[in-house]
Design a protein around this motif. Structure first.
Motif, PDB file in Angstrom:
ATOM      1  N   ILE A  32       0.515  -1.254   0.045  1.00  0.00           N
ATOM      2  CA  ILE A  32       0.533  -0.267  -0.816  1.00  0.00           C
ATOM      3  C   ILE A  32       0.947   1.044  -0.221  1.00  0.00           C
ATOM      4  O   ILE A  32       0.453   2.170  -0.698  1.00  0.00           O
ATOM      5  CB  ILE A  32      -1.054   0.071   0.911  1.00  0.00           C
ATOM      6  N   ILE A  33       2.278   1.233   1.047  1.00  0.00           N
ATOM      7  CA  ILE A  33       2.818   2.587   0.812  1.00  0.00           C
ATOM      8  C   ILE A  33       3.259   2.558  -0.304  1.00  0.00           C
ATOM      9  O   ILE A  33       3.198   4.146  -0.937  1.00  0.00           O
ATOM     10  CB  ILE A  33       3.531   2.629   1.798  1.00  0.00           C
ATOM     11  N   LEU A 227      -7.516  -0.565  -4.330  1.00  0.00           N
ATOM     12  CA  LEU A 227      -8.117   0.527  -2.951  1.00  0.00           C
ATOM     13  C   LEU A 227      -7.169   0.138  -1.614  1.00  0.00           C
ATOM     14  O   LEU A 227      -8.227   1.605  -1.338  1.00  0.00           O
ATOM     15  CB  LEU A 227      -9.946  -1.023  -2.426  1.00  0.00           C
ATOM     16  N   GLY A 228      -6.354  -0.171  -0.767  1.00  0.00           N
ATOM     17  CA  GLY A 228      -6.012   0.301  -0.073  1.00  0.00           C
ATOM     18  C   GLY A 228      -5.199   1.584   0.046  1.00  0.00           C
ATOM     19  O   GLY A 228      -5.307   2.637   0.638  1.00  0.00           O
ATOM     20  N   ASP A 231      -7.763   4.293  -0.419  1.00  0.00           N
ATOM     21  CA  ASP A 231      -8.562   4.681   0.770  1.00  0.00           C
ATOM     22  C   ASP A 231      -7.560   5.335   1.687  1.00  0.00           C
ATOM     23  O   ASP A 231      -7.676   6.399   2.420  1.00  0.00           O
ATOM     24  CB  ASP A 231      -8.891   3.148   1.682  1.00  0.00           C
ATOM     25  N   ARG A 293       1.356   7.178  20.164  1.00  0.00           N
ATOM     26  CA  ARG A 293       1.667   6.365  20.028  1.00  0.00           C
ATOM     27  C   ARG A 293       0.196   5.052  19.942  1.00  0.00           C
ATOM     28  O   ARG A 293       0.614   4.232  20.962  1.00  0.00           O
ATOM     29  CB  ARG A 293       3.296   5.669  19.972  1.00  0.00           C
ATOM     30  N   GLY A 294      -0.109   5.238  18.268  1.00  0.00           N
ATOM     31  CA  GLY A 294      -1.057   4.157  17.874  1.00  0.00           C
ATOM     32  C   GLY A 294      -2.004   4.884  17.093  1.00  0.00           C
ATOM     33  O   GLY A 294      -1.590   6.169  16.171  1.00  0.00           O
ATOM     34  N   ILE A 295      -2.344   3.608  16.480  1.00  0.00           N
ATOM     35  CA  ILE A 295      -2.911   4.170  14.819  1.00  0.00           C
ATOM     36  C   ILE A 295      -4.462   3.972  15.703  1.00  0.00           C
ATOM     37  O   ILE A 295      -5.046   2.737  16.082  1.00  0.00           O
ATOM     38  CB  ILE A 295      -3.218   2.867  14.205  1.00  0.00           C
ATOM     39  N   ARG A 297      -8.472   2.921  14.820  1.00  0.00           N
ATOM     40  CA  ARG A 297      -9.525   2.945  13.616  1.00  0.00           C
ATOM     41  C   ARG A 297     -10.970   2.794  13.540  1.00  0.00           C
ATOM     42  O   ARG A 297     -11.253   3.259  14.658  1.00  0.00           O
ATOM     43  CB  ARG A 297      -9.217   1.140  13.205  1.00  0.00           C
ATOM     44  N   TYR A 300     -13.495   2.584  16.389  1.00  0.00           N
ATOM     45  CA  TYR A 300     -12.947   3.107  18.095  1.00  0.00           C
ATOM     46  C   TYR A 300     -13.790   4.718  18.499  1.00  0.00           C
ATOM     47  O   TYR A 300     -14.446   4.586  18.102  1.00  0.00           O
ATOM     48  CB  TYR A 300     -11.250   3.068  17.429  1.00  0.00           C
ATOM     49  N   THR A 316      -5.484   5.665  10.276  1.00  0.00           N
ATOM     50  CA  THR A 316      -4.872   5.088   9.252  1.00  0.00           C
ATOM     51  C   THR A 316      -3.547   5.531   9.645  1.00  0.00           C
ATOM     52  O   THR A 316      -3.420   6.036  10.166  1.00  0.00           O
ATOM     53  CB  THR A 316      -5.162   4.608   7.703  1.00  0.00           C
ATOM     54  N   PHE A 317      -2.856   4.571   8.868  1.00  0.00           N
ATOM     55  CA  PHE A 317      -1.387   5.349   9.368  1.00  0.00           C
ATOM     56  C   PHE A 317      -0.817   6.003   7.775  1.00  0.00           C
ATOM     57  O   PHE A 317      -1.690   5.751   6.666  1.00  0.00           O
ATOM     58  CB  PHE A 317      -0.461   3.944   9.130  1.00  0.00           C
ATOM     59  N   PRO A 319       0.782   7.529   4.556  1.00  0.00           N
ATOM     60  CA  PRO A 319       1.650   6.951   4.006  1.00  0.00           C
ATOM     61  C   PRO A 319       2.785   8.385   4.075  1.00  0.00           C
ATOM     62  O   PRO A 319       4.055   7.760   3.719  1.00  0.00           O
ATOM     63  CB  PRO A 319       1.796   6.272   3.231  1.00  0.00           C
TER      64      PRO A 319
END
Lengths: 364, 132
Positions: A32-33, A227-228, A231, A293-295, A297, A300, A316-317, A319
């Motif tokens: 994805i990146i 699609l990744g 998004d 620190r954390g993602i 989603r 949540y 998301t993270f 890129p």
């Protein structure tokens, strides 16, 4: 699960597939990146055949769509596209879609993948209820293929296949033209935050077009993009996704789509939206970034001062920005930029703060 | 194609590896096959030092751009060290899953639990057969 005409092309490229709105779609080819950065820095090609197209034809088209869409379509010229939302009686969003005015009496509506059947039925039913009996409303989604070419080199690559001068095609404008004798509708638009084009072609020719564009852009470093990355690209660009930021219980005002609503005209849902304009919105869509620190989603929970304070709609993270970002609904009183809140991740609470949207803006 | 599975360690069905350090401890991580499935790893949640886990209990979390995956303890034990480097360079798991991308060091409770795991040849077969 449904497959697009390009399924075998994706499989041959080693794609991983995912279920998206009942369609088996490539989520990524390499990773994805890489695909994300290729689109930001060079150019990416996307299979978007799963999205729907509906043709609205006849002299009643404009008057009909004025009652269906919350946006005022007056003044839209042939060749112009308008982003619109379609609301129900309660003002909830049935879909966000682009309305292409191709001719004075011919529109093409481009819908989300998960809503295409629902939208078509809504349009048919409303045209009957409202007495628009001179209209032809046709689902042309299955016979229409759609490819998006996006990124700073999109114009350069696509220009090689066209006689028309693309530099004169402005943002949110469309033309009908041909690519190697194949009739296409082509618009300068997209869902990535980059310059780029959406190309509509006959479904049975879309595979050829896919191969042709990849071949033509090979020397520039074009990549197929799943699609990744679509998004992460749209999220960085602050663009919403139906089913995440929007559904039938959410109004355009709550997602800051005020500019798509004209309360001076009458349309389905206008009464409810006028009331909400008076009363104010209970919640608002905001952008956030993680401080801890954390993602975060989708789905949540959000907490503020120990109280339930909303929900993450996408996360998301990023890129491009190398940090965790997302969008969320929060109560209006907590929606100010820089407001800190806690997001619950696997039972723990992690600090985040509200930021302005978009997260990413391309350099012009 | 993923890296060959080193013969100096054991493997779980969930694609964790464990190296016996021969001092009552094991070092664990995920296999190269697993990192290749996950692709772009962007976050690793490490357990607290001192935490006790049972064999196959959830131990850490690895997140790619799109997915969140639990990592399980290949053997029962106490967390005595974690790979702090992963906090800033989670991509080490992608780059070197069997080496620099190690995740946790455990003080074992029962070294015989290692015998319940697969050796490299059995894990190769497992991936061949139904490793997905």
């Amino acid at each position: 699960m449904r497959k697009t005409p390009l399924y075998d092309h994706h499989a041959a490229l080693g794609a991983k597939f995912t279920n998206f709105g009942g369609w088996s779609m490539p989520v990524q080819y390499t990773n994805i990146i890489e695909e994300h950065l290729a689109t930001r820095n060079i150019v990416g090609l996307f299979d978007i055949c799963h999205m729907g197209q509906i043709e609205v034809k006849g002299h009643q088209g404009f008057s009909f769509l004025q009652q269906i869409m919350s946006r005022n379509l007056e003044g839209q010229k042939p060749g112009q596209i308008k982003l619109c939302v379609m609301t129900n009686e309660e003002g909830g969003i049935l879909d966000d879609l682009t309305v292409y005015k191709l001719e004075d009496e011919l529109y093409m509506l481009v819908t989300n993948a998960s809503t295409r059947q629902k939208d078509f039925e809504w349009l048919i039913n409303k045209s009957r209820e409202l007495g628009f009996d001179q209209l032809q409303i046709k689902d042309i989604g299955d016979e229409t293929g759609k490819l998006d070419i996006q990124g700073p080199k999109a114009q350069k690559v696509l220009q090689r296949l066209l006689a028309d001068d693309l530099t004169s095609l402005r943002f949110y404008r469309a033309i009908r033209t041909t690519i190697q004798n194949m009739p296409v509708i082509l618009s300068r638009s997209g869902y990535t935050g980059e310059d780029g084009f959406e190309i509509y072609s006959p479904a049975n020719k879309t595979g050829e077009l896919w191969d042709l564009i990849l071949k033509t852009g090979a020397d520039e470093g074009i990549k197929p993009v799943g699609l990744g990355a679509r998004d992460t690209l749209r999220l960085e660009a602050g663009m919403m996704l139906y089913g995440h930021e929007m559904d039938e219980t959410i109004t355009p005002f709550e997602v800051v789509y005020d500019w798509l609503v004209d309360l001076k005209k009458d349309f389905i849902g206008c009464a409810a939206l006028r009331r909400q304009k008076e009363d104010g919105i209970p919640r608002k869509l905001v952008g956030f970034e993680m401080i801890d620190r954390g993602i975060a989603r989708a789905d949540y929970k959000i907490w503020k001062d120990g109280r339930d304070a909303g929900i993450v709609t996408s996360g998301t993270f990023s890129p491009s920005l190398h940090k965790a970002i997302g969008m969320a609904f929060v109560p209006l009183e907590y929606s100010q930029e820089q407001t800190e809140m806690d997001i619950e991740i696997r039972g723990g609470k992690f600090k985040a703060k509200i930021t302005s949207l978009p997260f990413y803006k391309r350099k012009k | 194609m993923y890296q060959p599975n080193p013969e100096d360690r054991k493997y779980s069905k969930d694609h964790e590896w464990a190296v016996d350090n021969k001092d009552g401890t094991v070092t664990m991580g995920i296999s190269d096959y697993a990192q290749e499935q996950l692709t772009d790893i962007v976050f690793v949640e490490l357990p607290d030092i001192g935490r006790q886990v049972a064999q196959f209990e959830q131990l850490a979390v690895v997140e790619s751009v799109k997915s969140v995956s639990d990592i399980y303890a290949p053997v029962s034990g106490t967390v005595i060290d974690v790979n702090k480097a992963l906090e800033d360079q989670p991509e080490l798991v992608n780059q070197d899953a069997f080496g620099e991308g190690w995740i946790v060091k455990l003080q074992m409770v029962d070294p015989s639990e290692l015998d319940t795991l697969m050796d490299a040849a059995a894990y190769d077969d497992y991936l061949e057969r139904d490793g997905d």
